[in-house]
Structures are given as C-alpha cells and as structure tokens.
Design a protein around this motif. Structure first.
Motif, short mmCIF file in Angstrom:
data_model
loop_
_atom_site.label_atom_id
_atom_site.label_comp_id
_atom_site.label_asym_id
_atom_site.label_seq_id
_atom_site.Cartn_x
_atom_site.Cartn_y
_atom_site.Cartn_z
N ASP A 163 18.79 8.59 -7.76
CA ASP A 163 20.40 8.91 -8.31
C ASP A 163 21.08 9.91 -7.22
OD1 ASP A 163 19.68 11.37 -9.36
OD2 ASP A 163 19.75 10.44 -11.42
N ALA A 164 22.35 10.19 -7.58
CA ALA A 164 22.67 11.22 -6.61
C ALA A 164 22.24 12.46 -6.76
CB ALA A 164 24.32 11.28 -6.83
N GLU A 165 21.89 12.84 -8.13
CA GLU A 165 21.24 14.49 -8.24
C GLU A 165 19.94 14.50 -7.62
OE1 GLU A 165 19.54 16.58 -12.17
OE2 GLU A 165 21.60 15.87 -12.30
N GLU A 166 19.05 13.27 -7.66
CA GLU A 166 17.92 13.45 -6.87
C GLU A 166 18.01 13.38 -5.57
OE1 GLU A 166 14.80 11.07 -9.76
OE2 GLU A 166 16.86 9.93 -9.12
N ALA A 167 19.07 12.60 -5.03
CA ALA A 167 19.01 12.66 -3.52
C ALA A 167 19.61 14.14 -3.05
CB ALA A 167 20.26 11.80 -3.15
N TRP B 298 0.77 -1.33 0.02
CA TRP B 298 0.00 -0.03 0.02
C TRP B 298 0.92 1.28 0.09
CZ3 TRP B 298 0.41 3.02 4.48
CH2 TRP B 298 0.80 2.04 5.65
N ILE B 299 2.14 1.20 0.19
CA ILE B 299 3.08 2.24 -0.01
C ILE B 299 3.99 1.78 -0.99
CG2 ILE B 299 2.52 3.28 2.30
CD1 ILE B 299 5.15 2.04 3.25
N THR B 300 4.80 2.75 -1.55
CA THR B 300 6.12 2.55 -2.35
C THR B 300 7.20 2.07 -1.19
OG1 THR B 300 5.36 4.10 -3.89
CG2 THR B 300 7.70 3.05 -4.01
N PRO B 301 7.68 0.65 -1.49
CA PRO B 301 8.68 0.20 -0.68
C PRO B 301 9.94 0.94 -0.60
CG PRO B 301 7.76 -1.62 -2.22
CD PRO B 301 7.19 -0.17 -2.56
N LEU B 302 10.45 0.88 0.67
CA LEU B 302 11.92 1.98 0.84
C LEU B 302 12.68 1.41 -0.37
CD1 LEU B 302 12.20 2.55 4.64
CD2 LEU B 302 11.99 4.18 2.77
N GLY C 216 6.66 7.50 2.43
CA GLY C 216 5.50 8.30 1.93
C GLY C 216 6.14 9.75 1.47
N GLN C 217 6.79 10.21 2.39
CA GLN C 217 7.46 11.58 2.07
C GLN C 217 8.47 11.67 1.08
OE1 GLN C 217 10.11 12.82 5.07
NE2 GLN C 217 9.82 15.12 4.87
N LEU C 218 9.30 10.43 0.90
CA LEU C 218 10.23 10.29 -0.13
C LEU C 218 9.59 10.00 -1.48
CD1 LEU C 218 13.13 8.05 1.64
CD2 LEU C 218 13.42 10.57 0.91
N THR C 219 8.51 9.50 -1.33
CA THR C 219 7.70 9.15 -2.69
C THR C 219 7.16 10.45 -3.08
OG1 THR C 219 7.17 6.96 -2.00
CG2 THR C 219 5.80 7.89 -3.78
N LYS C 220 6.68 11.30 -2.36
CA LYS C 220 6.06 12.70 -2.71
C LYS C 220 7.28 13.57 -2.96
CE LYS C 220 1.94 11.57 -2.52
NZ LYS C 220 1.09 11.60 -3.61
N LEU C 221 8.34 13.59 -2.65
CA LEU C 221 9.51 14.51 -2.84
C LEU C 221 9.93 14.25 -4.18
CD1 LEU C 221 11.44 15.04 0.23
CD2 LEU C 221 10.61 16.81 -1.06
N ILE D 87 12.17 2.91 -3.69
CA ILE D 87 12.36 4.36 -3.54
C ILE D 87 14.04 4.27 -3.60
CG2 ILE D 87 12.40 6.49 -2.35
CD1 ILE D 87 9.84 5.17 -0.89
N LEU D 88 14.71 3.78 -2.78
CA LEU D 88 16.01 3.95 -2.75
C LEU D 88 16.83 3.43 -4.04
CD1 LEU D 88 16.89 2.54 0.75
CD2 LEU D 88 17.00 4.66 0.13
N ALA D 89 16.53 2.47 -4.57
CA ALA D 89 17.05 1.72 -5.62
C ALA D 89 16.90 2.88 -7.17
CB ALA D 89 16.53 0.36 -5.98
N SER D 90 15.69 3.54 -6.98
CA SER D 90 15.32 4.46 -7.99
C SER D 90 15.96 5.72 -8.04
CB SER D 90 13.92 4.42 -8.13
OG SER D 90 13.41 5.47 -7.15
#
Length: 163
Positions: free
Chosen positions: A37-41, A25-29, A143-148, A32-35
């Motif tokens: 890159d350094a620029e996005e982070a 029911w949420i995007t798994p951590l 959830g916060q990471l998904t929305k960001l 998220i982490l695997a998707s």
C-alpha cells in the motif's frame, strides 16, 4: 543454429515470467506490487536507505528503458525518478505496464535479432545483453523489495483488536 537461438529466446521469456509472475524461487514482482500500500511504499528503513517506492520507480524506469531499447529506440532514463510525482497506485500501474511491455517485447523478437545491437550509434550492446541485464536487475530488486517488506514495522499482535 537457429534452433539453439529459438530455445534461448524461450528461456529468456521463461526467466522473465519467473521473475514477474511465477512463484518459482523468488517472490514474483507482481505479487510484491499488489501487496503493497502507499504507506509501505513510502516507508524508509533508515534515512540513508531507499524507500520501497523509490526502488519500484527505479525498477520501472529501467524496465521501460529496456522496452525502448529492444525496439531500437534510444531514450534517456532517470536512474532514480523522484518520488511523489504521482500516487502510489499510478506508480504501481505504470510499472505493471512496463513489465507487460517488456514481456511483449521479448515475445516479439526473432531468434536472430537477439544478437543485433538495436542502437549501434549509442551502444554496441546486443538485445541479448540488454535483456539479461534487466532480468538480473529486476530479480535483484524483487529480492530487495521482499526483504524490505519483511522489515516494515507492523503492529505487535497485542495491539490487534480481539474478536
């Protein structure tokens, strides 16, 4: 009573798995982490908001703290570790190790140990409360990471090369 405690322990492990690796029911951590890159982070949506990388470091720091807590070790935690001390890939790998160790820590518990306070000289918090706190914490940040990530500026379709 142990039957209920065993079911509770299994439920906690399942909840952790749902947050970390199961697309329930949420995007798994892990997804998220695997998707990322350094620029996005490194991207900050606004000067007064945390970057994705800062949130990932924070999540990793508290997950690592929980691993030690479950083992009865009192350890200091830096709530918001500084960004840039290591590469994005090293950060991602470190958080992966913490997430795996947390799952292993839950799996290693006995049902009766859920209600013990592993660091009674520091806090009366039980393992059950420590686990549930980290589960809520990590689900919130997933959830916060998904929305960001959804807010991350992407190139308009008109800028993409045509085949």
């Amino acid at each position: 009573m142990e039957k209920h405690e065993t079911k509770l322990l299994a439920a906690l492990a399942t909840m952790n798995q749902n947050i970390v690796s199961q697309d329930v029911w949420i995007t798994p951590l892990r997804e998220i982490l695997a998707s990322l890159d350094a620029e996005e982070a490194a991207w900050q949506p606004a000067p007064d908001e945390r970057s994705i990388g800062e949130i990932v470091l924070h999540l990793g720091a508290w997950t690592d703290w929980a691993v030690h807590f479950l083992q009865g070790e009192d350890t200091e935690v830096t709530d918001w570790p500084p960004v840039g001390a290591q590469s994005w890939l090293a950060t991602r790998d470190q958080v992966e190790v913490s997430l795996t160790a947390f799952a292993d820590g839950i799996a290693a518990l006995t049902p009766e140990s859920l209600f013990e306070s592993p660091t009674p000289n520091v806090t009366q918090t039980t393992r059950l409360m420590g686990i549930t706190s980290i589960l809520v914490h990590n689900a919130y940040h997933a959830g916060q990471l998904t929305k960001l990530r959804e807010r991350y500026p992407k190139a308009p379709l008109s800028d993409l090369p045509m085949p």
